[in-house]
Design a protein around this motif. Structure first.
Motif, mmCIF file in Angstrom:
data_model
loop_
_atom_site.group_PDB
_atom_site.id
_atom_site.type_symbol
_atom_site.label_atom_id
_atom_site.label_comp_id
_atom_site.label_asym_id
_atom_site.label_seq_id
_atom_site.Cartn_x
_atom_site.Cartn_y
_atom_site.Cartn_z
ATOM 1 N N LEU C 48 0.851 -1.185 0.000
ATOM 2 C CA LEU C 48 0.000 0.000 0.000
ATOM 3 C C LEU C 48 0.890 1.239 0.000
ATOM 4 N N GLY C 49 0.646 2.147 -0.927
ATOM 5 C CA GLY C 49 1.397 3.396 -0.951
ATOM 6 C C GLY C 49 0.618 4.480 -0.235
ATOM 7 N N LEU C 50 1.269 5.148 0.725
ATOM 8 C CA LEU C 50 0.629 6.244 1.452
ATOM 9 C C LEU C 50 1.315 7.516 0.967
ATOM 10 N N VAL C 51 0.618 8.319 0.192
ATOM 11 C CA VAL C 51 1.253 9.435 -0.505
ATOM 12 C C VAL C 51 0.710 10.763 -0.011
ATOM 13 N N GLY C 52 1.530 11.781 -0.096
ATOM 14 C CA GLY C 52 1.092 13.122 0.256
ATOM 15 C C GLY C 52 2.306 13.992 0.433
ATOM 16 N N GLU C 53 2.060 15.306 0.559
ATOM 17 C CA GLU C 53 3.176 16.213 0.742
ATOM 18 C C GLU C 53 3.448 16.378 2.233
ATOM 19 N N SER C 54 4.497 17.135 2.574
ATOM 20 C CA SER C 54 4.788 17.328 3.999
ATOM 21 C C SER C 54 3.582 18.003 4.640
ATOM 22 N N GLY C 55 3.272 17.574 5.867
ATOM 23 C CA GLY C 55 2.090 18.100 6.531
ATOM 24 C C GLY C 55 0.825 17.341 6.175
ATOM 25 N N GLY C 56 0.935 16.368 5.303
ATOM 26 C CA GLY C 56 -0.238 15.603 4.921
ATOM 27 C C GLY C 56 -0.673 14.614 5.990
ATOM 28 N N GLY C 57 0.252 14.255 6.874
ATOM 29 C CA GLY C 57 -0.070 13.345 7.971
ATOM 30 C C GLY C 57 0.318 11.910 7.688
ATOM 31 N N LYS C 58 1.013 11.671 6.587
ATOM 32 C CA LYS C 58 1.297 10.288 6.201
ATOM 33 C C LYS C 58 2.229 9.602 7.192
ATOM 34 N N SER C 59 3.259 10.324 7.679
ATOM 35 C CA SER C 59 4.153 9.700 8.661
ATOM 36 C C SER C 59 3.421 9.421 9.969
ATOM 37 N N MET C 60 2.503 10.320 10.339
ATOM 38 C CA MET C 60 1.791 10.148 11.609
ATOM 39 C C MET C 60 0.881 8.924 11.583
ATOM 40 N N VAL C 61 0.394 8.552 10.405
ATOM 41 C CA VAL C 61 -0.380 7.315 10.302
ATOM 42 C C VAL C 61 0.527 6.143 10.672
ATOM 43 N N GLY C 62 1.753 6.142 10.105
ATOM 44 C CA GLY C 62 2.709 5.082 10.410
ATOM 45 C C GLY C 62 3.047 5.030 11.892
ATOM 46 N N PHE C 63 3.337 6.216 12.472
ATOM 47 C CA PHE C 63 3.676 6.262 13.892
ATOM 48 C C PHE C 63 2.497 5.796 14.754
ATOM 49 N N SER C 64 1.280 6.130 14.346
ATOM 50 C CA SER C 64 0.112 5.721 15.123
ATOM 51 C C SER C 64 -0.014 4.199 15.128
ATOM 52 N N ILE C 65 0.201 3.579 13.970
ATOM 53 C CA ILE C 65 0.102 2.114 13.907
ATOM 54 C C ILE C 65 1.154 1.482 14.812
ATOM 55 N N MET C 66 2.357 2.075 14.842
ATOM 56 C CA MET C 66 3.442 1.540 15.662
ATOM 57 C C MET C 66 3.292 1.896 17.130
ATOM 58 N N GLY C 67 2.312 2.716 17.483
ATOM 59 C CA GLY C 67 2.160 3.156 18.877
ATOM 60 C C GLY C 67 3.294 4.046 19.309
ATOM 61 N N LEU C 68 3.779 4.890 18.409
ATOM 62 C CA LEU C 68 4.933 5.735 18.725
ATOM 63 C C LEU C 68 4.543 7.208 18.810
ATOM 64 N N ILE C 69 3.293 7.483 19.161
ATOM 65 C CA ILE C 69 2.863 8.880 19.289
ATOM 66 C C ILE C 69 3.154 9.357 20.707
#
Lengths: 294, 337, 335
Positions: C48-69
């Motif tokens: 699955l490709g999670l695409v967007g520009e900076s500020g789009g929130g794409k990294s935060m989705v990854g961190f949320s799944i990993m429980g790293l917020i």
């Protein structure tokens, strides 16, 4: 000016300040001393250095709440009949004058040397930083004590001694920030614009290395008040005609164990209070300003 | 007509060995103090005509940024010659460089680090102009606003500080600063690589519009092949401090001759195409610029390398039509000066 | 080909199912809704490709799944169901057993992912010690095997090297080896090749795809690089200001985008195989995420925006082909 004040009131710094009890206490203490040294002399009853105002009959009066105390002298009097409170007000002026002046002097000298060392590097940098390293390998009180015993007493000599131990911390901080800033592209842009080095340093480097100095400078005033007190207590600091808080402690020290404790203890408490207040404020500033250094 | 910029056999080396104490080594029972020299640029020659865009591509460590900074004299060149408008500026000191600053400016990579955070935008963009002005400038404010208007910023932006702008807007400010002296040549060092895709397009369009309006030339440094193709008239491909291939952009993209250029083009991802198979790819990584390979710099990774590549360093040889390549496989051409 | 025929009749149960995820940061300047109501599934074996520009929130989705917020950030709402278990509700101790073993993550900078004080052999074996019951002799063998798989030459001797003895591309290979050694079911790669050169990028993307396929794992590739994602992903999710604006099969999204943001992104990439005079650009810039406009967040920059876009936030609407766009006036494919 009001726009600036409004921006400050809306800033994150002020927001966090209002939620930080120790910062508020610290700044209130500092504010109290600021008031004391500016308007204090007009509030206290007596000028302790005007011999005409001294009543020898009133010597060794205890504080007002003890038996024999007089409402005229809230914190008691010393052997010459000097009001302890008035002495503290005048002594604080001298202590803080020395602390602030030495801080400003150290800051000017240290910042200049740090900028030069960081910007030009090479041999100049090595020489300045080796001197700083040697300086740091001795405790500052010891260095100051050594210098004072060579110079003799006097306010200006205390200042020289404090500045010669105080510049190092600025030089090191500024050098580090200068090295970091000069790597950045805006310095290269200034070079490409054809700015001479002096302008690059003053216009571009200097404004960007000052923030961390606020913390250093604040805490240093407290340190200097303490060092000066130590020197004066040891008899190599300010002259007897200009007693700082440290000298007041020394003056009362001889009679401290004959029950006449108030002459030493109150100036001591005031030193503690001012240093405590300055450090509370400095700690808050450090927490607030450092993460923004990136 | 003489080219605007002519660079001949430019060399740039940096001594990174540090002080004598850092260098001391014991080798075979003898104490030595070897120097560590980075060979960043190794004899690069090129020209840029008036109004032309030369794109320099290459991977990190290929010396393209160092080359740009040497051309504009942020570094003193170790060897070779740089001539701007026929004037040899290689040995120019600070004072003799001053008139040159009006002819040559630079746009930087990092929109955050390239603006002084303590300066107002109006002061940032006017700095090169004011520093090089002959006398007092009575219309500083109007000039600043006019410059900002050129890059799409308004009057309301003039008194703000850099942190109040987005990356793309900051890059516009950097462009306005370079523009202030109306230079003949702008050196752009990866000007869009720190920006988001949609903002990249805005800045590239702006840079092209300004070029059309003012008629200056660009030396455009980038690692991004699609950007370089979009913006350049001619392209130079660099590898390990050497120019391995240069030519008109269509020649480079449609008929790449150097195995490195071919590999670079094959590796770049293209929208909607499958991942290229591993067989097309070059192996390994760029060798260290501290120890250049003998012969051809690319031979350690080249799938077509043969004996001669290790023995002899290939020189750029013209293949006709302004296309030149430094490769023993294309030995027939005439050496380029 | 008939569109309907391409859709499998029975969808396999997803490996990961993110439902209505909200990850907010409570800062001085206001609430940053980094992820605001994001839902998507990852099927077993899918990229699955999670695409967007900076500020789009794409990294935060990854961190949320990993429980790293970390505070001031918090998962406000939503579910992250992974193999039937809601990761958003797990405590730190149980999350630690998920991380690395069942879900692994690769970051942009390979240096931060490796501890400079330990050899890479130590770090590989540490993962095995934590997440498997292999005896110690087997661990070293497995570490060597893994290094060979990710293309590190002479793995027996490189095992005893420290991270700084590897080049950037080799380090990222080591990171991939560490993340895959415990055979996780899901790999999240956050801009894994952005810091690397283009020739190395292709090598690593190929390696990641191979590793994931070989282990029958799934991959979430978080990137701003549409070209790379179009080469790798089976499906694509496009994020803008913390919300999904479009999702669907990769080929559909790239060739027939329905949302004007996706279209703008695709158009603003200079075409490397054909020259054009001017790039089509998205006007303006990404708004301050603390002060998002009402309605569609993209409306101020959108060429097709009408009144309703500035008032009503559009819902994700799915077409028959499984492509969904959050837009009041989606682009209709011209057939």
């Amino acid at each position: 000016m009001t726009a600036l004040a409004q921006r400050f009131l809306a800033s994150e710094l002020f927001h966090n300040y209002r939620r930080n009890a120790s910062a508020i206490i610290g700044s209130l203490i500092v504010l109290f001393f600021a008031g004391m040294i500016t308007i204090g002399p007009w509030v206290v009853a007596q000028d302790p250095y005007d011999v005409a105002q001294l009543e020898l009959l009133d010597s060794f009066k205890p504080p007002v709440w003890l038996e024999g105390g007089s409402p005229q002298y809230w914190l008691g009097t010393d052997g010459q009949g000097r009001d302890v409170l008035a002495s503290i007000v005048y002594g604080s002026r001298i202590s803080l004058f020395i602390g602030l002046t030495a801080m400003i002097g150290s800051c000017l000298i240290g910042t200049t040397l740090g900028l030069l060392a960081g910007f030009y590097g090479g041999r100049l940098d090595s020489v300045i930083m080796r001197i700083a390293d040697i300086q740091l390998s001795f405790p500052s009180v010891l260095t100051a004590l050594f210098l004072m015993s060579a110079f003799g007493t006097g306010v200006e000599k205390v200042l020289i001694a404090l500045i010669s131990v105080g510049w190092v911390v600025y030089a090191r901080t500024v050098r580090g920030s200068t090295l970091r800033e000069t790597q950045k592209e805006y310095i290269q842009a200034a070079r490409v614009s054809g700015l001479p080095n002096a302008k690059i340093i003053l216009r571009h480097v200097l404004p960007n290395v000052l923030t961390p100095l606020i913390v250093v400078a604040t805490i240093q005033v407290g340190t200097f008040v303490l060092i000066e007190a130590s020197l004066s207590f040891l008899g190599v600091g300010v002259p007897i005609t200009k007693p700082s808080l440290g000298l007041l402690i020394k003056n009362g020290f001889d009679v401290l164990f004959s029950g006449l404790w108030w002459i030493s203890v109150f100036p001591g408490l005031f030193i503690m209070l001012i240093v405590f207040g300055i450090n509370l404020l400095g700690d808050f500033l450090r927490d607030e300003l450092n993460p923004r250094l990136k | 007509m003489a080219p605007l910029l002519a660079v001949r056999d430019l060399r740039q080396r940096f001594d990174v060995s540090g002080s004598i104490f850092d260098r001391l080594r014991i080798r075979n029972g003898r104490i030595t103090a070897p120097r560590r020299i980075v060979h960043a640029v190794n004899g690069v020659s090129f020209e840029i005509a008036r109004g032309e865009v030369l794109g320099l591509v290459g991977e990190s460590g290929c010396g393209k940024s160092t080359l740009a900074k040497t051309v504009i004299k942020l570094h003193e060149p170790t060897g070779g010659a740089i001539a701007l408008d026929g004037e040899d500026i290689t040995q120019h000191d600070f004072h003799r460089m001053r008139p040159i600053r009006k002819k040559m400016q630079m746009i930087f990579q990092d929109p955050y680090a390239s603006l002084n955070p303590r300066q107002r935008v109006r002061d940032i963009v006017m700095e090169p102009y004011l520093e090089n002005a002959a006398g007092p400038v009575p219309d500083v404010a109007e000039r600043a606003l006019a410059l900002l208007a050129k890059v799409g910023l308004g009057r309301e932006h003039a008194d703000r500080y850099p942190h109040q702008f987005s990356g793309g807007q900051r890059q516009r400010i950097g462009i306005a600063r370079a523009l202030s002296v109306e230079p003949d040549l702008i050196i752009a060092d990866e000007p869009v690589s720190a920006l988001d895709v949609s903002i990249q397009a805005q800045i590239l369009n702006l840079m092209m519009d300004l070029k059309d309006e003012f008629g200056f030339s660009y030396l455009f440094i980038t690692h991004d092949l699609s950007v370089v193709r979009h913006i350049s008239d001619r392209i130079g491909v660099m590898y390990l401090g050497f120019m391995v291939e240069t030519g008109p952009k269509d020649a480079i993209f449609e008929n790449p001759l150097h195995p490195y250029t071919q590999a670079l083009l094959a590796a770049a991802p293209v929208l909607g195409t499958p991942l290229p198979p591993a067989a097309d790819a070059i192996k390994g990584e760029v060798p260290s610029a501290l120890n250049l390979p003998t012969g051809c710099p690319f031979r350690t990774r080249c799938p077509l390398a043969f004996d001669r590549c290790a023995a002899e360093r290939p020189v750029l040889k013209s293949q006709g039509g302004g296309h030149a390549v430094a490769c023993h496989l294309h030995d027939a051409g005439v050496p380029v000066a | 080909m008939n569109e309907a025929a391409r859709i499998p009749v029975a969808q396999p149960a997803p490996l990961l199912s993110v439902r209505n995820l909200r990850t907010w940061f409570h800062t001085f300047g206001g609430v940053v809704k980094a992820v605001d109501g994001v839902s998507f599934d990852v099927a077993p074996g899918e990229i699955l490709g999670l695409v967007g520009e900076s500020g789009g929130g794409k990294s935060m989705v990854g961190f949320s799944i990993m429980g790293l917020i970390d505070p001031p950030g918090r998962i406000e709402a939503g579910e992250i169901v992974f193999e039937g278990e809601d990761l958003a509700r797990l405590d730190e101790a149980r999350m630690r057993r998920v991380r690395g073993k069942r879900v692994a993550m690769i970051f942009q900078d390979p240096m931060t992912a490796l501890n400079p004080l330990y050899t890479i052999g130590n770090q590989l074996e540490e993962m095995l010690k934590l997440h498997t019951d292999l005896p110690s002799a087997r661990r070293r063998e497995r570490a060597i095997e893994m290094l060979r798989e990710v293309g590190i030459p002479q793995p027996e001797s490189r095992l005893d090297n420290y991270p700084h003895q590897f080049s950037g591309g080799m380090r990222q290979r080591v990171v991939i080896a560490i993340s895959m050694i415990a055979r996780p079911r899901l790999l999240i790669a956050d801009e894994p090749t952005t810091a690397l050169d283009v020739t190395i990028q292709a090598q690593l993307l190929r390696l990641m795809k191979h590793q994931v396929t070989q282990n029958a794992a799934s991959l979430i590739l978080i990137t701003h690089d549409l070209a790379a994602v179009s080469q790798m992903a089976d499906r694509i999710v496009v994020l803008y200001c913390g919300r999904i604006v479009e999702k669907g099969r990769a080929a559909d999204v790239i060739e027939r985008p329905r949302h004007h943001y996706t279209r703008g992104l695709l158009d603003s990439i200079p075409h490397h195989d054909k020259a054009q005079a001017r790039l089509r650009q998205i006007p303006g810039s990404v708004p301050d995420i603390r002060k998002l406009p009402p309605g569609c967040a993209f409306a101020p920059r959108c060429p097709a925006a009408q009144d309703i876009c500035r008032r009503v936030e559009p819902e994700l609407v799915e077409t028959a082909t499984g492509q969904a766009a959050a837009c009041h006036f989606p682009i209709e494919a011209i057939r």
